[in-house]
Design a protein around this motif. Structure first.
Motif: not given
Length: 514
Positions: A173-177
């Motif tokens: 799942r893409p997350l913030n930095a």
């Protein structure tokens, strides 16, 4: 040990085991493998990497060869250097090799990318979109009603399937930095255990900005979990005490940022830094010789290398660019000191100006208070003078209106003996029907009446309301004869009486009743 003198009995047990492992992997003859293993300090992994990737030249041997092949200095070169006759300057290259710029990467998760379909294509695809939504809704309802089927099927298949050693990384799942960095640090500790490295717990862009702001070196480490050398690189090189101590040394001013190329951010960084082989490390730093804001890649380290070589590459890059960074840091410190000095001077000027303004305000307030006091004193003096003038005019006017003293033989006469405040006793006869105010007016105007200076042409002062500042009191028994009630003198005193004049103050309770 020479190739022709190869004797297996002269090798130790660990060397025999390393030779056996190397020959099984590379299918190389033992006599030819001995020299490569000796150059690799009998490290099987390094020797195998050199066999497949090619053996780089030895910098020590190259330096020795260059020193041996360099011509001897002339005899005259031993003279001492002076200001007038110095050594000729060493030749320098005309242009410095330009470093690759290190861009600032701010990744955008894939689920946030917005793709806008052309209007005509959207009209054509509208029926298919409606059909897709109907089918997806129906399948979603079916999956909700029969959600137990996948678990039953996966349970049966799992009992027959072989266990997998690698973690399934599909569908990350893409997350913030910040969350991506925290996930990498957590997975790194789960995979390799506790360590001494201090990873930067935020995105690459934040580490980039911090290195640019504080003029530090940014060490970027990119790992690929699917690569065969990743685990070996991390355990033998990155987590080695030599590398960890060098990175953690505060004198080296290193910011360590690491990521996995399975994440979008690290993958974009690998493309931006021209990564061609994993594991990969790069050193990014500010290069003031290019521009005041440039950040460049000053070193790249690819592949599996021993800890000593890794530290040597880092030390060489950092020492080569430390001078320029020190100059930039000194220049920045001087600018900051000048800025602080200007701010202190401005602050001192503002404080001095504020003090001057405060003193001017205080002087203005003092002058205003002094002027107000003088005006009040003047107004009081004028009011007192006007009150005295009005009182005197009123006494003159009232003295001429006091009835004359009646004869003693007449009837309805009241004889009054009055002791003034000065101690003088005055006896006077009044008509019994006279008002009590005539008696008070006689006492008030006695000095004018006794002096015979009554003026018959004096008028009453305008706007003046006289108030008697004394009262008449009968001593035995004590009775205060005020002006209230409206009774005449005869009824209040009788045929005769003795009265005392008592002065009263402004704050006396009986003052308002006179």
């Amino acid at each position: 040990m020479a190739d022709g003198d190869f004797d297996p009995t002269q090798l130790s047990d660990s060397q025999k085991e390393a030779l056996s492992t190397y020959t099984v992997v590379t299918n190389q003859e033992p006599s030819a493998a001995i020299s490569l293993l000796e150059r690799s300090q009998w490290n099987v992994q390094i020797a195998i990497a050199k066999f497949f990737d090619g053996e780089p030249p030895d910098p020590v041997e190259e330096a020795r060869a260059s020193m041996a092949s360099s011509p001897a200095p002339p005899a005259g070169s031993s003279r001492q250097e002076t200001l007038m006759n110095g050594f000729p300057p060493s030749p320098r290259p005309s242009n410095r090799p330009r470093l690759d710029a290190a861009p600032r990467i701010v990744p955008q998760p894939e689920h946030q990318n917005v793709y806008r379909t052309p209007f005509i294509l959207a009209l054509v695809l509208t029926p298919f979109n409606l059909i897709y939504r109907l089918l997806s809704g129906s399948l979603g309802l079916f999956a909700y009603l029969f959600s137990f089927l996948p678990r039953m099927l996966s349970g049966r298949a799992g009992s027959r399937a072989q266990p997998r050693r690698q973690r399934d990384t599909t569908g990350r799942r893409p997350l913030n930095a910040r969350d991506t960095a925290a996930r990498f640090i957590r997975e790194f500790e789960e995979e390799y255990g506790q360590h001494e490295l201090s990873f930067f717990s935020n995105g690459y862009a934040q580490a980039y900005d911090l290195a640019k702001k504080d003029l530090k070196f940014l060490l970027v480490v990119l790992l690929s979990p699917e690569h065969d050398d990743t685990s070996t690189f991390v355990r033998s090189t990155l987590l080695s005490p030599e590398v960890a101590n060098y990175i953690n040394d505060p004198q080296n001013k290193i910011i360590l940022w690491a990521g996995s190329v399975q994440d979008s951010e690290a993958y974009q960084i690998s493309n931006a830094l021209n990564c061609s082989k994993f594991p990969f490390a790069a050193v990014v730093a500010h290069t003031p010789e290019d521009s005041s804001t440039s950040m460049s890649t000053i070193a790249r380290i690819s592949g599996l290398i021993p800890p000593s070589a890794f530290v040597a590459r880092l030390r060489s890059a950092i020492s080569h660019h430390s001078t320029s960074l020190e100059r930039a840091r000194s220049s920045r410190n001087e600018q900051q000191a000048a800025r602080n000095l200007r701010e202190e001077q401005n602050s001192a000027y503002e404080r001095s100006l504020a003090q001057d303004r405060e003193r001017a305000r205080q002087r203005r307030e003092e002058e205003e208070a002094r002027s107000r006091t003088e005006r009040e004193k003047k107004a009081k003096a004028e009011a007192a003078e006007r009150a005295t003038r009005d009182l005197e005019q009123w006494r003159q006017w009232r003295a001429q209106r006091i009835p004359a003293e009646p004869s003693a033989s007449g009837e309805g006469i009241t004889r009054v003996s009055i002791r003034m405040t000065s101690g003088e006793r005055v006896v006077r006869k009044f008509r019994a029907e006279s008002d009590m105010e005539d008696l008070y007016a006689f006492v008030e105007c006695y000095d004018i009446l006794s002096g015979g200076a009554v003026s018959s042409s004096t008028s009453a002062p305008q706007g003046y309301q006289h108030r008697y500042r004394f009262r008449l009191v009968s001593p035995m028994p004590r009775v205060v004869h005020d002006l209230g009630g409206g009774d005449p003198i005869g009824k209040r005193i009788g045929r005769s009486g003795n009265l005392l004049v008592e002065s009263i103050d402004d704050d006396d309770d009986g003052y308002d009743d006179i």
